[in-house]
Design an enzyme around this catalytic site. Structure first.
Site, PDB file in Angstrom:
ATOM      1  N   LYS A 120       0.857  -1.186   0.000  1.00 14.91           N
ATOM      2  CA  LYS A 120       0.000   0.000   0.000  1.00 14.91           C
ATOM      3  C   LYS A 120       0.898   1.242   0.000  1.00 14.91           C
ATOM      4  CE  LYS A 120      -3.966   2.092   2.280  1.00 14.91           C
ATOM      5  NZ  LYS A 120      -3.398   3.454   2.364  1.00 14.91           N
ATOM      6  N   GLU A 178      -1.341   4.996  -7.758  1.00 12.56           N
ATOM      7  CA  GLU A 178      -0.886   5.922  -6.720  1.00 12.56           C
ATOM      8  C   GLU A 178       0.321   6.712  -7.202  1.00 12.56           C
ATOM      9  OE1 GLU A 178      -2.852   5.623  -4.232  1.00 12.56           O
ATOM     10  OE2 GLU A 178      -1.996   6.674  -2.507  1.00 12.56           O
ATOM     11  N   CYS A 414     -31.821  16.385  24.886  1.00 12.55           N
ATOM     12  CA  CYS A 414     -33.274  16.532  25.088  1.00 12.55           C
ATOM     13  C   CYS A 414     -33.768  15.810  26.331  1.00 12.55           C
ATOM     14  CB  CYS A 414     -34.023  16.020  23.858  1.00 12.55           C
ATOM     15  SG  CYS A 414     -33.883  14.236  23.613  1.00 12.55           S
ATOM     16  N   CYS A 429     -30.588   8.052  20.834  1.00 11.08           N
ATOM     17  CA  CYS A 429     -31.740   8.856  21.223  1.00 11.08           C
ATOM     18  C   CYS A 429     -32.806   8.645  20.153  1.00 11.08           C
ATOM     19  CB  CYS A 429     -31.360  10.335  21.307  1.00 11.08           C
ATOM     20  SG  CYS A 429     -32.770  11.427  21.649  1.00 11.08           S
TER      21      CYS A 429
END
Length: 676
Positions: A120, A178, A414, A429
């Site tokens: 890589k 690359e 809240c 939530c």
């Protein structure tokens, strides 16, 4: 001035920890911490002793003796999206990846699987287009769907052929790879910059990216960038694997990394990874891991993509730079989906080129796993070298009387009860009226990749909400300069500019609006795919699970999320309101011919396009087919209804003839659209 008990305790803890580390390293030959972490703890002890010299003792580790210029770049769309790769940071995560993809392909004989390993390269991704063998376009990765056209700069890179080394090049070839700066060039450039009293580049990757964006190609040429090719998109050739593609690229004149390896098992992949963890240090360029790809293209196609990543490839990363710091507090953030994410607030520390003060703790399971507490000394790293995260806690340095941390049971915004769905690791939530969800939704809507509303950042969003001017996305389009001019941070000019930016967002294309809606798992790349296959919000809202999941790059998880989103009446009402205020909720093509006015649905007919059409570009043909209700796929099969062909049709014509697929010329195709 007396020394506080906390400082005395910290000095004692640091000495004990450093002494243990010295013993493990020098005596047991079994290091217990990274050198960078040791160095940072050592520096902290040294600074405390310097500030408090009466605490210095002979046995302290610090006392051991011997220790052509363009005006601008144009943003263009990629012909094929550039997906990111999922990251693995150790061999256990690599094994987990293999098990995941195997679950998607139960019919395969896993004893016959081959993997391709490639180093890589730490540089900048480019997409190159060749037409009839000639380089015609070079584009930066950008956000994966659009990038900057830097063709003039790309042409200066000597390892990128201007003409393919092929006797009969195909009509269209797309090559990915690359661009990188060799280490000797990096050092040479920084030496010159130092002599000229210019800021130095932080690392070769930044230097490569900065070089590619120079407006003067002569400067790019002087910096001697290199390019490794690693991906080939070529519809007309009989290439069946990644290994064959790499050989094809090499034969075409590209520089392909010579250290690639074809592996017959994951054990061979592990051996390759371990070898290069050390050997990479002798390479003349930077590499930060190994890319592992399933070799066979037919299996790649069967596995497809998640929202962000191909299932058939992964980046196995070497350990990132790590640092040590102290947790000052643990807080939770509520995102636009209601997800509650705990965050560690830390003493500022320099990590991988930036100053870090916060790090994600992911979820409550991760908190329990780490047993992290306020006051803890922790090791942090940047996951994928981007997002700071806590790796582990140095419990030996934990202050006395510390208490385990618990995720709150009520939303900090809240105060509604928080819920954790049985099948998820995330606490949420579930109050759709929660201010945090509204704030996150509005910030996402205005973000650069969505509606790109300049001037509508989080602070202005909070201001609008707190003054009761905005309670939903649609409310933005009912604002006027008069309503906001007297707000804090505002004035007549700022108010006018913001309203103009909001009004201008009505011209953003359908795919951006779709992304801005914030449907779970639908990123910008997926939104573009959906807009291409379902060219209106009405078609998308009525699409079946089968139709959605069959889109290349979408899959079952995203399909179900889309269906769930449109099943909520409040969301459907939002779509109707957005229509009324003039948002773009249908795909349009600026290059459509007059045929488009007479199009009617093609009842889900499937097309394959091959060869070079006389007048239509391939993207225009795709847009016409999509607008008429058809779908374009990449390969011929029994399910294909029509083969639309131009000059040099290639092997797809042969396959269509074998299967008895109806063949259309461009004229036949346009007549079909008129008469259907």
């Amino acid at each position: 001035m007396p020394i506080s008990p906390e400082i005395k305790q910290r000095v004692t803890q640091l000495r004990q920890q450093l002494q243990k580390a010295n013993y493990a390293y020098y005596v047991l030959d079994n290091p217990m911490m990274e050198d960078a972490v040791y160095d940072q703890l050592y520096r902290e002890l040294g600074e405390l002793e310097k500030e408090n010299p009466q605490l210095i003792t002979p046995d302290s580790p610090t006392q051991r003796v011997g220790d052509k210029p363009a005006a601008k770049f144009i943003s263009v769309s990629h012909n094929i999206p550039l997906y990111s790769l999922e990251n693995a940071f150790n061999l256990d995560e690599l094994n987990a990846w293999e098990k995941r993809w195997q679950r998607y392909s139960k019919k395969e004989d896993f004893t016959l699987i081959e993997y391709v390993c490639e180093l890589k390269i730490d540089g900048s991704a480019l997409a190159l287009t060749y037409e009839n063998g000639l380089l015609t376009r070079g584009v930066t990765r950008g956000d994966g769907t659009t990038g900057e056209d830097i063709t003039q700069n790309v042409r200066t890179i000597r390892s990128i052929p201007l003409k393919l080394n092929l006797d009969n090049p195909p009509p269209i070839v797309e090559v990915r790879g690359e661009a990188f700066l060799p280490l000797d060039e990096f050092y040479r450039i920084n030496q010159e910059r130092q002599e000229n009293q210019e800021p130095l580049f932080a690392n070769p990757r930044n230097a490569a990216a900065g070089t590619l964006r120079q407006l003067d190609p002569k400067i790019v040429d002087q910096r001697r960038l290199q390019f490794f090719a690693y991906t080939l998109h070529l519809e007309e050739a009989e290439i069946n694997s990644q290994w064959e593609s790499l050989n094809y690229l090499e034969n075409s004149g590209f520089l392909v990394n010579p250290h690639r390896q074809l592996c017959q098992s994951l054990e061979e992949v592990a051996d390759y990874f371990k070898h290069w963890e050390t050997a990479r240090k002798d390479l003349p360029y930077m590499t930060d891991g190994v890319v592992v790809k399933i070799n066979r293209y037919s299996l790649q196609k069967a596995l497809g993509f998640t929202q962000k990543f191909p299932r058939w490839a992964i980046a196995l990363k070497y350990p990132a730079e790590e640092a040590v710091t102290i947790v000052k507090d643990i807080i939770v953030n509520v995102g636009r989906t209601g997800a509650v994410t705990p965050m560690a607030v830390m003493q500022p520390v320099h990590l991988a080129g930036t100053t870090v003060q916060k790090a994600t703790l992911h979820n409550s399971d991760r908190i329990v796993q780490l047993d992290i507490r306020v006051g803890d000394t922790v090791i942090i790293r940047k996951a994928g070298e981007i997002i700071p995260e806590v790796v582990r806690v140095l419990t030996e340095l934990r202050p006395p009387n510390s208490q385990p941390y618990q995720i709150p049971d009520r939303c900090p915004e809240c105060h509604s009860p928080l819920k954790r769905p049985p099948t998820e690791a995330v606490t949420r939530c579930i109050n759709l009226s929660c201010g945090a969800i509204l704030r996150g939704s509005l910030v996402h809507w205005a973000s650069r990749d969505a509606l790109d509303i300049r001037g509508l950042g989080e602070k202005i969003v909070i201001l609008l909400i707190n003054n009761g001017l905005v309670n939903s996305i649609v409310d933005l389009y009912h604002l006027t300069p008069e309503k906001i001019a007297n707000l804090e941070r505002m004035g007549n000019k700022s108010a006018d500019n913001l309203i103009k930016a909001i009004e201008g967002s009505k011209q953003q294309p359908y795919s951006r609006v779709l992304y801005g809606l914030g449907i779970r798992y639908v990123g910008s790349v997926t939104a573009s795919l959906l807009a291409e296959n379902f060219p209106s919000i009405d078609q998308l809202s009525q699409a079946s699970f089968l139709a959605l999941s069959s889109v290349y790059g979408v899959g079952e998880e995203i399909a179900q999320s889309i269906i769930d989103w449109f099943s909520i009446e409040k969301n459907c009402d939002l779509i109707q309101q957005l229509k009324k205020v003039g948002l773009q909720l249908e795909a349009t093509s600026p290059k459509m011919t007059t045929v488009e006015t007479s199009l009617t649905p093609l009842s889900g007919k499937t097309f394959v396009i091959t060869g070079t059409l006389p007048t239509l570009k391939r993207n225009d043909a795709k847009a016409l087919i999509a607008k008429a209700g058809g779908k374009v796929i990449g390969s011929v099969s029994k399910k294909t209804d029509y083969l639309l062909m131009g000059e040099n049709p290639g092997s797809k014509l042969t396959q269509a003839e074998k299967l008895g697929i109806t063949q259309l010329s461009e004229a036949d195709f346009l007549n079909l659209l008129k008469s259907d």
